[in-house]
Design a protein around this motif. Structure first.
Motif, PDB file in Angstrom:
ATOM      1  N   LEU A 208       0.845  -1.184   0.000  1.00  0.00           N
ATOM      2  CA  LEU A 208       0.000   0.000   0.000  1.00  0.00           C
ATOM      3  C   LEU A 208       0.882   1.235   0.000  1.00  0.00           C
ATOM      4  O   LEU A 208       1.829   1.338   0.796  1.00  0.00           O
ATOM      5  CB  LEU A 208      -0.917   0.002   1.220  1.00  0.00           C
ATOM      6  N   ALA A 209       0.581   2.164  -0.897  1.00  0.00           N
ATOM      7  CA  ALA A 209       1.342   3.402  -1.005  1.00  0.00           C
ATOM      8  C   ALA A 209       0.471   4.577  -0.567  1.00  0.00           C
ATOM      9  O   ALA A 209      -0.689   4.687  -0.967  1.00  0.00           O
ATOM     10  CB  ALA A 209       1.820   3.612  -2.435  1.00  0.00           C
ATOM     11  N   THR A 210       1.058   5.461   0.241  1.00  0.00           N
ATOM     12  CA  THR A 210       0.382   6.680   0.681  1.00  0.00           C
ATOM     13  C   THR A 210       1.336   7.840   0.470  1.00  0.00           C
ATOM     14  O   THR A 210       2.435   7.848   1.038  1.00  0.00           O
ATOM     15  CB  THR A 210      -0.016   6.601   2.162  1.00  0.00           C
ATOM     16  N   GLY A 211       0.926   8.805  -0.361  1.00  0.00           N
ATOM     17  CA  GLY A 211       1.845   9.887  -0.641  1.00  0.00           C
ATOM     18  C   GLY A 211       1.211  11.037  -1.372  1.00  0.00           C
ATOM     19  O   GLY A 211       0.000  11.269  -1.281  1.00  0.00           O
ATOM     20  N   VAL A 212       2.046  11.781  -2.117  1.00  0.00           N
ATOM     21  CA  VAL A 212       1.570  12.952  -2.851  1.00  0.00           C
ATOM     22  C   VAL A 212       2.154  12.934  -4.257  1.00  0.00           C
ATOM     23  O   VAL A 212       3.246  12.409  -4.494  1.00  0.00           O
ATOM     24  CB  VAL A 212       1.967  14.270  -2.157  1.00  0.00           C
ATOM     25  N   ARG A 213       1.386  13.511  -5.177  1.00  0.00           N
ATOM     26  CA  ARG A 213       1.873  13.774  -6.530  1.00  0.00           C
ATOM     27  C   ARG A 213       1.874  15.289  -6.716  1.00  0.00           C
ATOM     28  O   ARG A 213       0.860  15.957  -6.460  1.00  0.00           O
ATOM     29  CB  ARG A 213       1.009  13.093  -7.572  1.00  0.00           C
ATOM     30  N   ASN A 214       2.997  15.825  -7.148  1.00  0.00           N
ATOM     31  CA  ASN A 214       3.167  17.266  -7.286  1.00  0.00           C
ATOM     32  C   ASN A 214       2.984  17.695  -8.741  1.00  0.00           C
ATOM     33  O   ASN A 214       3.519  17.057  -9.662  1.00  0.00           O
ATOM     34  CB  ASN A 214       4.557  17.679  -6.800  1.00  0.00           C
ATOM     35  N   TYR A 215       2.231  18.779  -8.907  1.00  0.00           N
ATOM     36  CA  TYR A 215       1.979  19.343 -10.233  1.00  0.00           C
ATOM     37  C   TYR A 215       2.440  20.801 -10.261  1.00  0.00           C
ATOM     38  O   TYR A 215       2.410  21.501  -9.235  1.00  0.00           O
ATOM     39  CB  TYR A 215       0.493  19.282 -10.579  1.00  0.00           C
ATOM     40  N   LYS A 216       2.826  21.252 -11.451  1.00  0.00           N
ATOM     41  CA  LYS A 216       3.256  22.648 -11.645  1.00  0.00           C
ATOM     42  C   LYS A 216       2.467  23.265 -12.790  1.00  0.00           C
ATOM     43  O   LYS A 216       2.312  22.661 -13.857  1.00  0.00           O
ATOM     44  CB  LYS A 216       4.753  22.693 -11.946  1.00  0.00           C
ATOM     45  N   CYS A 217       1.975  24.451 -12.567  1.00  0.00           N
ATOM     46  CA  CYS A 217       1.240  25.165 -13.617  1.00  0.00           C
ATOM     47  C   CYS A 217       2.236  25.785 -14.589  1.00  0.00           C
ATOM     48  O   CYS A 217       3.119  26.564 -14.180  1.00  0.00           O
ATOM     49  CB  CYS A 217       0.367  26.252 -12.988  1.00  0.00           C
ATOM     50  N   ILE A 218       2.151  25.408 -15.860  1.00  0.00           N
ATOM     51  CA  ILE A 218       3.056  25.933 -16.868  1.00  0.00           C
ATOM     52  C   ILE A 218       2.257  26.524 -18.029  1.00  0.00           C
ATOM     53  O   ILE A 218       1.089  26.188 -18.244  1.00  0.00           O
ATOM     54  CB  ILE A 218       4.015  24.844 -17.395  1.00  0.00           C
ATOM     55  N   GLN A 219       2.913  27.418 -18.766  1.00  0.00           N
ATOM     56  CA  GLN A 219       2.298  28.035 -19.933  1.00  0.00           C
ATOM     57  C   GLN A 219       3.181  27.802 -21.150  1.00  0.00           C
ATOM     58  O   GLN A 219       4.382  28.102 -21.129  1.00  0.00           O
ATOM     59  CB  GLN A 219       2.098  29.548 -19.726  1.00  0.00           C
ATOM     60  N   GLU A 220       2.633  27.215 -22.194  1.00  0.00           N
ATOM     61  CA  GLU A 220       3.319  27.035 -23.475  1.00  0.00           C
ATOM     62  C   GLU A 220       2.509  27.758 -24.529  1.00  0.00           C
ATOM     63  O   GLU A 220       1.374  27.365 -24.820  1.00  0.00           O
ATOM     64  CB  GLU A 220       3.473  25.552 -23.798  1.00  0.00           C
ATOM     65  N   ASP A 221       3.122  28.823 -25.090  1.00  0.00           N
ATOM     66  CA  ASP A 221       2.402  29.737 -25.972  1.00  0.00           C
ATOM     67  C   ASP A 221       1.211  30.301 -25.184  1.00  0.00           C
ATOM     68  O   ASP A 221       1.390  30.937 -24.162  1.00  0.00           O
ATOM     69  CB  ASP A 221       1.966  29.019 -27.253  1.00  0.00           C
ATOM     70  N   SER A 222       0.033  30.054 -25.607  1.00  0.00           N
ATOM     71  CA  SER A 222      -1.139  30.580 -24.898  1.00  0.00           C
ATOM     72  C   SER A 222      -1.905  29.504 -24.150  1.00  0.00           C
ATOM     73  O   SER A 222      -3.026  29.719 -23.694  1.00  0.00           O
ATOM     74  CB  SER A 222      -2.076  31.276 -25.896  1.00  0.00           C
ATOM     75  N   VAL A 223      -1.266  28.307 -24.026  1.00  0.00           N
ATOM     76  CA  VAL A 223      -1.927  27.168 -23.392  1.00  0.00           C
ATOM     77  C   VAL A 223      -1.407  26.987 -21.966  1.00  0.00           C
ATOM     78  O   VAL A 223      -0.190  26.930 -21.747  1.00  0.00           O
ATOM     79  CB  VAL A 223      -1.707  25.877 -24.209  1.00  0.00           C
ATOM     80  N   PHE A 224      -2.336  26.907 -21.002  1.00  0.00           N
ATOM     81  CA  PHE A 224      -1.996  26.687 -19.605  1.00  0.00           C
ATOM     82  C   PHE A 224      -2.328  25.229 -19.256  1.00  0.00           C
ATOM     83  O   PHE A 224      -3.439  24.749 -19.524  1.00  0.00           O
ATOM     84  CB  PHE A 224      -2.798  27.619 -18.699  1.00  0.00           C
ATOM     85  N   THR A 225      -1.362  24.535 -18.639  1.00  0.00           N
ATOM     86  CA  THR A 225      -1.605  23.144 -18.242  1.00  0.00           C
ATOM     87  C   THR A 225      -0.907  22.843 -16.920  1.00  0.00           C
ATOM     88  O   THR A 225       0.091  23.499 -16.550  1.00  0.00           O
ATOM     89  CB  THR A 225      -1.079  22.146 -19.293  1.00  0.00           C
ATOM     90  N   TRP A 226      -1.463  21.840 -16.215  1.00  0.00           N
ATOM     91  CA  TRP A 226      -0.794  21.320 -15.018  1.00  0.00           C
ATOM     92  C   TRP A 226       0.165  20.214 -15.458  1.00  0.00           C
ATOM     93  O   TRP A 226      -0.240  19.243 -16.072  1.00  0.00           O
ATOM     94  CB  TRP A 226      -1.811  20.746 -14.030  1.00  0.00           C
TER      95      TRP A 226
END
Length: 555
Positions: A208-226
């Motif tokens: 069993l795994a208990t933890g976190v996944r980290n995301y960063k908000c980035i912008q490529e051209d005019s597109v925003f994604t996590w």
């Protein structure tokens, strides 16, 4: 005095740290290879369905009974004490009425009897008992146990006719084998078809795994994604145990027993529970460490039953670019081992003496041929002695397990009584006498000396080690007696873990020809060839009447 006791306890604990690592290796060799006896009472077998034994420990101990005369006279068990043994080492203790198992690796398990059956060996022996288990303590070999079977009992019973006085105490010695069970993992029925097609065989473990996944908000051209950044999680055997047995880093699994495996994701499918959960995935993995622990056998992993960890629901926009967010998750990892059914051919190993030997050990291996090598893991046992008025630690029968070729290939036992003795699985033994020793050059732990040892073989004439006449002990770590200030009470025993390499030697075989003799043979052959040519030439001239000039030309 309390301060001295605390200091002694701390020092002894530090001295045993290496022993814990030693025991981890020994346990790893034993893990997942146990089966229950064929004479297990039939009435206990149904409860074992869905579980499998992964470890067994031999117990030698005693039961304390108190006489109860309330109603029918009976002896009531009030205390159990004994040693837990994975032969030849004592690896822990058993205590309590409901047995409490405490291993030197820090793991603890308390059993509660659920069912019992009479011993197949008769009523003069303790009954066999099926128990549930609750684990606690440090991450260790008892961490994954949920059930226990006490079996193969001998003794431990007292005569009820002797219970005449309320409160009277009587002790009975016994031996038994305790089998520790873990649930048999079952791949979820909701596993996506694409992932199920990748699976070969049955999982040998579930984590069993208990933890976190980290995301960063980035912008490529005019597109925003996590953008997914890092994943970190604790690995455990079951939800009732807080002890962590390893870490998960996205494509790497690191275990506390020293095993590291690295995965290559070959298939990924959305979670059946929705996109807010990390996808399920199948990995092919490779070992990235020495084969130290039970998970070194892993060849593939299924990540399943994920909850959370999906892409953040918050909007990734201009004011958030560059910021990170952590999403909690849990997941199950099913560990698989692929067996192709073929045994790998054994390789002929050429052993070499160590390049460096200290002091008076320099040159001792000259004239001998190394034929086998072992790694020994064990404990040097010391007993405090104040009888002379001066504190001393006396050595008391050190023992160790011998491994051959790899850390999991059990080969035999090393023990010390009045002499050094190596007992091998083929029934043979080597009895040693010390010839020379030098302090260990180790800079990791204070270590026992390096030694050059004369040996006598005992066993069948055709035994594998029949020709061994010398043993070199080297690469030692640990095993040194604690500080003298910790010797405060006569009889106090301390185990200090150690490991060492042992190289076995035979005498070099003499083919009877020195270098000079070989050179003489070569020269003789050349001269002989010249003489043959000369004789043939002389015979030719005699038969054909050639002149002396013709003969010289011929030659």
């Amino acid at each position: 005095k309390p301060r001295r006791q605390r200091g002694a306890q701390k020092g002894i604990t530090q001295a045993m740290l290496l022993l814990f690592a030693v025991l981890a290796l020994i346990f790893s060799a034993n893990g997942f290879e146990t089966s229950i006896p064929s004479v297990t009472p039939p009435s206990l077998r149904p409860a074992m369905e869905g579980y499998r034994p992964y470890m067994e420990l031999f117990v030698t101990g005693s039961l304390e009974y108190k006489c109860s005369t309330t109603g029918t006279a009976a002896w009531v068990a009030s205390k159990t004490q004994g040693d837990l043994v994975m032969k030849p080492l004592v690896v822990g203790q058993i205590s309590g009425v409901n047995p409490k198992f405490t291993l030197y690796d820090g793991s603890i398990l308390v059993g509660t009897p659920v069912d019992s059956a009479s011993s197949p060996n008769g009523d003069n022996n303790l009954p066999w008992v099926w128990m549930t288990g609750v684990a606690s303590g440090e991450a260790g070999q008892l961490s994954s146990a949920t059930h226990i079977l006490r079996g193969e009992t001998v003794g431990g019973v007292v005569d009820v006719a002797e219970c005449k006085t309320a409160g009277a105490v009587q002790n009975a010695t016994f031996t038994a084998i305790y089998y520790f069970f873990t649930p048999i993992p079952q791949v979820p029925s909701t596993t996506p078809t694409e992932l199920a097609a990748e699976i070969v065989g049955e999982p040998f473990a579930k984590l069993l795994a208990t933890g976190v996944r980290n995301y960063k908000c980035i912008q490529e051209d005019s597109v925003f994604t996590w953008s997914e950044q890092t994943t970190v999680a604790d690995l455990k055997f079951n939800t009732t145990l807080d002890a962590v047995i390893g870490k998960y880093y996205g494509f790497t699994w690191n275990f506390t027993d020293g095993t590291t495996i690295v995965g290559d994701r070959v298939n990924k499918q959305p979670s059946p529970e929705g996109k807010l959960n990390i996808p399920w995935a199948f990995y092919e993995v490779e070992l990235d460490s020495e084969p130290l622990g039970k998970f070194s056998r892993t060849t593939s992993i299924l990540r399943a039953e994920t909850i959370g960890g999906g892409v953040p629901t918050a909007v990734c926009e201009t004011g958030v670019v560059g910021k990170t967010t952590a999403i909690d998750f849990t997941a199950s990892f099913y560990m698989f081992e692929t067996d192709n059914g073929e045994d790998e051919p054994e390789e002929d190993i050429e052993h070499e003496s160590p390049e460096y030997l200290p002091g008076q050990l320099v040159g001792v291996t000259d004239g001998y041929t190394p034929v086998a090598a072992f790694r020994a893991y064990g404990a040097q046992n010391y007993v405090c002695d104040l009888s002379s008025g001066v504190a001393t630690w006396s050595s008391a029968t050190p023992t160790a397990i011998l491994f051959n070729g790899g850390y999991l290939d059990f080969e035999g036992v090393l023990s010390f009584t009045s002499t050094r003795t190596w007992d091998f699985l083929d029934g043979s033994s080597l009895i040693g006498d010390l010839v020379a020793s030098e302090p260990s050059p180790s800079i990791v732990f204070p270590a026992i000396p390096w030694e050059w040892i004369n040996t006598t073989y005992v066993g069948a004439e055709e035994g594998e080690f029949a020709g061994v006449v010398r043993i070199l002990r080297y690469n030692t770590e640990g095993g040194v007696a604690p500080e003298l200030e910790l010797c405060t009470e006569t009889g106090v025993a301390v185990k200090v873990g150690f490991f060492a390499d042992y190289m076995l030697y035979t005498e070099e075989q003499d083919n009877g020809l020195s270098d000079g003799a070989i050179a003489g043979i070569v020269i003789g052959c050349v001269v002989g060839a010249i003489l043959v040519v000369a004789i043939l030439g002389f015979a030719y001239t005699q038969m054909n009447g050639d002149s002396s000039a013709d003969y010289q030309a011929y030659v």
